[in-house]
Motif scaffolding. Structure first.
Motif, PDB file in Angstrom:
ATOM      1  N   GLU A  42       0.822  -1.198   0.000  1.00 15.14           N
ATOM      2  CA  GLU A  42       0.000   0.000   0.000  1.00 15.14           C
ATOM      3  C   GLU A  42       0.865   1.262   0.000  1.00 15.14           C
ATOM      4  O   GLU A  42       1.843   1.360   0.740  1.00 15.14           O
ATOM      5  CB  GLU A  42      -0.940   0.029   1.208  1.00 15.14           C
ATOM      6  CG  GLU A  42      -1.988  -1.063   1.185  1.00 15.14           C
ATOM      7  CD  GLU A  42      -1.454  -2.412   1.631  1.00 15.14           C
ATOM      8  OE1 GLU A  42      -2.140  -3.429   1.421  1.00 15.14           O
ATOM      9  OE2 GLU A  42      -0.324  -2.447   2.172  1.00 15.14           O
ATOM     10  N   MET A  43       0.463   2.242  -0.820  1.00 14.63           N
ATOM     11  CA  MET A  43       1.238   3.473  -0.941  1.00 14.63           C
ATOM     12  C   MET A  43       0.302   4.661  -1.157  1.00 14.63           C
ATOM     13  O   MET A  43      -0.616   4.603  -1.970  1.00 14.63           O
ATOM     14  CB  MET A  43       2.211   3.370  -2.122  1.00 14.63           C
ATOM     15  CG  MET A  43       2.845   4.679  -2.556  1.00 14.63           C
ATOM     16  SD  MET A  43       4.158   5.222  -1.441  1.00 14.63           S
ATOM     17  CE  MET A  43       5.483   4.133  -1.973  1.00 14.63           C
ATOM     18  N   MET A  44       0.517   5.721  -0.377  1.00 22.60           N
ATOM     19  CA  MET A  44      -0.145   7.005  -0.620  1.00 22.60           C
ATOM     20  C   MET A  44       0.906   7.969  -1.144  1.00 22.60           C
ATOM     21  O   MET A  44       1.955   8.153  -0.528  1.00 22.60           O
ATOM     22  CB  MET A  44      -0.765   7.575   0.657  1.00 22.60           C
ATOM     23  CG  MET A  44      -2.018   6.856   1.115  1.00 22.60           C
ATOM     24  SD  MET A  44      -2.793   7.725   2.506  1.00 22.60           S
ATOM     25  CE  MET A  44      -3.424   9.203   1.670  1.00 22.60           C
ATOM     26  N   THR A 100      -8.354   8.798  -5.064  1.00 21.98           N
ATOM     27  CA  THR A 100      -9.355   7.764  -5.333  1.00 21.98           C
ATOM     28  C   THR A 100      -8.746   6.384  -5.138  1.00 21.98           C
ATOM     29  O   THR A 100      -7.703   6.075  -5.717  1.00 21.98           O
ATOM     30  CB  THR A 100      -9.894   7.877  -6.776  1.00 21.98           C
ATOM     31  OG1 THR A 100     -10.471   9.170  -6.960  1.00 21.98           O
ATOM     32  CG2 THR A 100     -10.954   6.811  -7.033  1.00 21.98           C
ATOM     33  N   LYS A 101      -9.397   5.561  -4.310  1.00 20.01           N
ATOM     34  CA  LYS A 101      -8.971   4.165  -4.123  1.00 20.01           C
ATOM     35  C   LYS A 101      -9.772   3.300  -5.079  1.00 20.01           C
ATOM     36  O   LYS A 101     -11.005   3.268  -5.020  1.00 20.01           O
ATOM     37  CB  LYS A 101      -9.222   3.723  -2.673  1.00 20.01           C
ATOM     38  CG  LYS A 101      -8.933   2.236  -2.418  1.00 20.01           C
ATOM     39  CD  LYS A 101      -7.467   1.918  -2.562  1.00 20.01           C
ATOM     40  CE  LYS A 101      -7.165   0.449  -2.248  1.00 20.01           C
ATOM     41  NZ  LYS A 101      -7.643  -0.455  -3.314  1.00 20.01           N
ATOM     42  N   ARG A 102      -9.069   2.651  -5.968  1.00 22.76           N
ATOM     43  CA  ARG A 102      -9.725   1.743  -6.917  1.00 22.76           C
ATOM     44  C   ARG A 102      -9.426   0.293  -6.533  1.00 22.76           C
ATOM     45  O   ARG A 102      -8.370  -0.009  -5.963  1.00 22.76           O
ATOM     46  CB  ARG A 102      -9.268   2.045  -8.345  1.00 22.76           C
ATOM     47  CG  ARG A 102      -9.487   3.515  -8.717  1.00 22.76           C
ATOM     48  CD  ARG A 102      -9.362   3.762 -10.197  1.00 22.76           C
ATOM     49  NE  ARG A 102      -9.395   5.184 -10.491  1.00 22.76           N
ATOM     50  CZ  ARG A 102     -10.499   5.924 -10.534  1.00 22.76           C
ATOM     51  NH1 ARG A 102     -11.667   5.357 -10.303  1.00 22.76           N
ATOM     52  NH2 ARG A 102     -10.441   7.224 -10.808  1.00 22.76           N
ATOM     53  N   GLU A 122      -2.302   1.672  -4.751  1.00 22.28           N
ATOM     54  CA  GLU A 122      -1.699   3.000  -4.682  1.00 22.28           C
ATOM     55  C   GLU A 122      -2.783   4.061  -4.783  1.00 22.28           C
ATOM     56  O   GLU A 122      -3.687   3.959  -5.608  1.00 22.28           O
ATOM     57  CB  GLU A 122      -0.683   3.186  -5.816  1.00 22.28           C
ATOM     58  CG  GLU A 122      -0.014   4.555  -5.815  1.00 22.28           C
ATOM     59  CD  GLU A 122       1.005   4.697  -6.929  1.00 22.28           C
ATOM     60  OE1 GLU A 122       2.056   4.018  -6.845  1.00 22.28           O
ATOM     61  OE2 GLU A 122       0.753   5.465  -7.882  1.00 22.28           O
ATOM     62  N   VAL A 123      -2.714   5.063  -3.925  1.00 25.14           N
ATOM     63  CA  VAL A 123      -3.634   6.195  -3.969  1.00 25.14           C
ATOM     64  C   VAL A 123      -2.812   7.450  -4.187  1.00 25.14           C
ATOM     65  O   VAL A 123      -1.907   7.764  -3.409  1.00 25.14           O
ATOM     66  CB  VAL A 123      -4.449   6.324  -2.660  1.00 25.14           C
ATOM     67  CG1 VAL A 123      -5.292   7.601  -2.678  1.00 25.14           C
ATOM     68  CG2 VAL A 123      -5.352   5.107  -2.478  1.00 25.14           C
ATOM     69  N   LEU A 124      -3.124   8.151  -5.261  1.00 21.73           N
ATOM     70  CA  LEU A 124      -2.426   9.396  -5.585  1.00 21.73           C
ATOM     71  C   LEU A 124      -3.285  10.573  -5.153  1.00 21.73           C
ATOM     72  O   LEU A 124      -4.408  10.745  -5.636  1.00 21.73           O
ATOM     73  CB  LEU A 124      -2.155   9.465  -7.093  1.00 21.73           C
ATOM     74  CG  LEU A 124      -1.577  10.791  -7.607  1.00 21.73           C
ATOM     75  CD1 LEU A 124      -0.198  11.035  -7.001  1.00 21.73           C
ATOM     76  CD2 LEU A 124      -1.505  10.787  -9.133  1.00 21.73           C
TER      77      LEU A 124
END
Length: 492
Positions: A15-17, A255-257, A262-264
């Motif tokens: 997981e990465m923001m 947006t989490k898909r 990864e959420v940008l």
């Protein structure tokens, strides 16, 4: 927004923001994995250089003392952490009361240690903390009694048990206590993460907006050296909450898909703020079932507003303003991204000026795009339906226009008016913006031109005695666009 206040946060696994800011909103449809994503990020609490508080989405219990919970929390440092790692935390509100009591003790130690604070009688625990909670409540207030215990008092002065609080009041008190406790305990040398999973649960839209303002106020009050290393992350489906949080200059939205870990995060744009009134008004989507309609110019917003009112509920759109073609493009993309992240069956519409061209425009995701089949909305004034709203026919209008030209031979719009009444298409593909008030004056309409056009659109399903089809609103706007907004029935 300064570059130094952005960073990437990795859970240490997948997981990465990216581009995290001081206030981060994560949106995504049910099942996209938002809660799992946040719980993975919250595992950073196991690292020495992180201080993390994770608030689970289902917050059970009551805001009251529970000896068993206090005993378990005192003897097992992981007791509350493990409880909140579940979607449903059974001891959440009891722990929130414990944290508020700890906050009171923390304040007492500060008063003992800080001489300036001790000498300033205007600063008390009640004013520094309880006052902020009470501003979130409408029908009661939270006080500290003579024994130092918290109690809830109604407007009439009666004490009530925490179990008697409404679900919204109970949620608000617990959330506010947790937020203030977290910020009070932030470590200046650590990266501080406050993670809130659906804080809007059980809150009325007005309370959601209040909570957003409370949260941003708490962030604003942080010590600058702590603030540089403090990040709030919120996952939510609530459009009112999103829109109020987005008012903060340091807010970003990601947006989490389902298929991505990864959420940008992206800064809130002016395009988002233009469509925010639709998303921020829950009645528009969830009760009225309105559809956002992106249009070019404030005049078009007013026209469609009048069309909705005139139609008696048949036309259900929420006009959103774009002031230019480039902003129209940005609004369409923003609307598509946000709606697909929130709604199961997203739909939006945009209607652009024709600018003298007859063209078909492909959709932008869930945004169905149309182009006017005339130059712009002003050209509708000369359609048969608008003329009928002004109690005229085209022949009548030509006669009245000729008389006006004779009386105003030096008017700057005389030549354009002559060209229009002599044309074979009523100037359908010409820019006649400068003629709109002249047309209203000639017709002696006694109403603004936007009202005339809006009323004509709203009455399309009524029995207009339209002459030549080529001079109808259906032709000038296009049947597809009119069907999409509900102005006319879908043709078989």
């Amino acid at each position: 927004m300064s570059e130094k206040k952005q960073k990437d946060i990795s859970s240490g696994t997948d997981e990465m923001m990216k581009n995290v800011t001081e206030l981060n909103v994560i949106i995504g449809r049910n099942g996209s994995g938002k809660s799992k994503f946040l719980r993975s990020i919250s595992k950073l609490r196991n690292k020495d250089d992180y201080y993390v508080s994770y608030l689970s989405p289902e917050r059970s219990g009551t805001f009251s003392d529970n000896p068993n919970t206090e005993h378990n929390a005192r003897h097992d440092p992981n007791f509350l952490i493990n409880d909140r790692d579940k979607n449903q935390s059974s001891n959440f509100k009891t722990a929130s009361r414990m944290h508020l009591k700890k906050l009171a003790l923390h304040w007492g130690r500060r008063v003992d240690c800080e001489q300036d604070l001790r000498l300033d009688t205007t600063r008390t625990f009640e004013k520094e903390y309880l006052a902020h909670i009470n501003r979130l409540l409408s029908n009661l207030k939270l006080e500290v009694d003579a024994q130092g215990e918290f109690q809830f008092i109604t407007q009439s002065g009666h004490k009530i048990d925490p179990s008697e609080l409404s679900s919204g009041e109970s949620e608000m008190v617990a959330l506010a206590s947790e937020v203030m406790y977290f910020f009070a305990m932030c470590g200046g040398s650590k990266t501080n993460l406050l993670i809130l999973d659906e804080p809007d649960v059980h809150l009325h839209p007005d309370l959601q907006a209040k909570f957003a303002r409370f949260l941003t106020y708490q962030i604003d009050q942080l010590n600058p050296k702590f603030r540089e290393r403090t990040f709030t992350i919120i996952a939510t489906h609530s459009t009112p909450l999103i829109c109020d949080l987005a008012l903060a200059k340091y807010c970003s939205i990601g947006t989490k898909r389902h298929e991505s870990e990864e959420v940008l995060q992206r800064p809130v744009t002016e395009a988002f703020k233009s469509v925010a009134p639709f998303f921020g008004h829950p009645l528009s989507r969830f009760i009225g079932d309105d559809i956002p309609l992106i249009v070019e110019g404030a005049d078009d917003v007013r026209i469609w507003g009048h069309a909705c009112r005139t139609s008696g509920g048949r036309i259900r759109v929420f006009p959103c303003l774009a002031t230019s073609k480039s902003q129209m493009n940005a609004l369409e993309k923003t609307c598509d991204n946000l709606m697909r992240a929130i709604y199961d069956e997203p739909k939006a519409i945009s209607i652009r000026d024709g600018d003298g061209e007859r063209k078909h425009i492909h959709p932008e995701g869930c945004v169905i795009r149309y182009s006017l089949q005339c130059y712009e909305m002003e050209n509708l004034l000369l359609t048969d339906e608008c003329l009928q709203v002004m109690h005229l026919t085209w022949v009548n209008f030509i006669e009245m226009a000729k008389k006006w030209i004779l009386k105003n031979p030096h008017h700057p719009q005389k030549n354009l008016l002559e060209d229009i009444i002599q044309s074979t298409d009523r100037g359908r593909d010409r820019k006649i913006k400068d003629l709109r008030n002249v047309i209203i004056g000639i017709a002696d309409a006694h109403k603004d031109w936007e009202i005339v056009v809006g009323q004509a659109i709203g009455r399309l399903e009524k029995d207009f005695s339209v002459g030549a089809k080529s001079f109808s609103i259906r032709e000038f706007i296009g049947s597809g666009a009119l069907q999409a907004v509900g102005a006319i029935e879908t043709e078989a």
